[in-house]
Design a protein around this motif. Structure first.
Motif: not given
Lengths: 223, 223
Positions: A162-163, A166, B34, B113-116, B128, B162, B165-166, B169
């Motif tokens: 992840x780190x 990212x 998407x 949270x991942x999507x920009x 954020x 990272x 948030x990862x 996934x």
DNA sequence: ATAGGATTTGAACCATGGTTCAAACCAAGG
DNA sequence: CCTTGGTTTGAACCATGGTTCAAATCCTAT
């Protein structure tokens, strides 16, 4: 000399393909995969849309080759690490620095690693899994040799991945820190998080800055 | 009693909006933003496409509200941490556990949270950033109070973000480990990576499992 | 030079999917 | 009842963008 001629032909094509991949890779990184149109890529290389399809079957292929490129670098990185037998902490440190550099350094710095491969990417998924397995193996060996604190190597691996993955979301080549510096900082922090406290004082992240070779020549750019 | 009536109306609408957001959030998570069509979301809530647009202006709005939901939870998490004054290590540990749970636990576990965020998401970006600033502040205080090893809090923060948030996934609610367990494992590893070695033996990740409140009531679902 | 294949072009094709809209529906209130 | 306004529908609209293709162009070998 028929071979030479044929190969000369192929080389010309190969260079073209590489320039296309470069453009695609950069544009993907700048605008994101979905926001990037074939026309954008074409414009960047200075050719027309239709011509792209003479070299690549479709957009997903473009992505696939980008990912392949990155995975190739990661592969050689792992192979190189396996060659020299170092303690787990050093191998992990080098892996982390190398990983950050693979993703963010050099011309075709590829964001593609983030994108999820489509159906055609079973092969890619397999390679990625293999890479992750290598990482987990290092962690397991570290625990086994008694230098790492006991932990679930699967979870620890995800934290590390992840780190490093990212970084492609925020790293900018023209930023204040180089990929190498970021990598060393990450490696120090992440390895220290795994090492038994009594060993943590002895790490030297500066020494983990392994040289990154370009992707292996064997990387096939044959659609 | 005119007020009551009007509010009853509003509540009906609010519930509808919430159910839509739930569906959207889940589908986004399952298929990705998407790949998710408005028709998918509509089908999931059991209504028609056009009807969605009676409640939300467009798809991006749907995403924005999902992100707002998550950010709201993270906000309350930070606020709660600021209330009780703990050593930096404990606050960071709790923040990490809470963050992982916010992203992956409960019904509307949000991938968003991942999507920009698009252009309309300046507000979200600001929130954020504020959250990240809070994280950096904790790190800075830890360094200041001498419990954390000296480091660049900006880089350290990115490593932590990272990792956490990862998780969206790869984490699956029906997997072998709960979000809370993952969170504690991450927290242990990441905090240990920041603590000075002589203090690292004293951490108790088990105690960092803070209760997660539902998002603040103040979360406006008003388009 | 000239045929023949490789390459390039530019326009058109077309599916996807976000979005709109006028008409229908369904309460409550008069 | 019947009107009014909030709600729902289903179809159509339409821009985007990936993809195709036949014709034009360029290159190389004979």
């Amino acid at each position: 000399m028929v071979q030479t001629k044929a190969e000369a032909e192929t080389l010309r094509v190969l260079e073209k393909k590489r320039s296309i991949l470069d453009a695609a890779s950069k544009t993907f990184r700048e605008k994101g995969f979905h926001k990037t149109g074939m026309r954008d890529v074409a414009a960047r290389v200075g050719m027309t849309v239709g011509n792209l399809y003479y070299y690549f079957r479709n957009k997903e292929d473009l992505l696939a080759f980008c990912q392949e490129e990155t995975l190739g670098r990661l592969d050689t990185l792992v192979r190189r690490l396996d060659a020299e037998s170092l303690p787990a902490a050093d191998r992990l440190g080098r892996l982390i620095v190398g990983h950050v550099r693979c993703l963010n350094e050099g011309i075709p710095g590829t964001l593609a690693h983030l994108e999820i491969p489509g159906d055609g990417g079973a092969d890619l998924r397999a390679r990625r899994d293999r890479y992750e397995a290598s990482l987990r193996r290092i962690l397991r060996e570290g625990v086994a040799e008694g230098s790492f604190v006991p932990c679930d190597e699967k979870v620890a691996a995800m934290a590390i991945l992840g780190s490093v993955n990212w970084t492609v979301r925020w790293f900018r080549p023209d930023g204040p820190a180089s990929a190498d510096e970021i990598g060393r900082a990450f490696a120090g922090q992440l390895v220290r998080g795994l090492l038994k406290p009594e060993l943590a004082a002895g790490i030297r992240p500066e020494s983990w800055s392994a040289p990154i070779g370009p992707g292996p020549e064997s990387t096939e750019v044959t659609s």
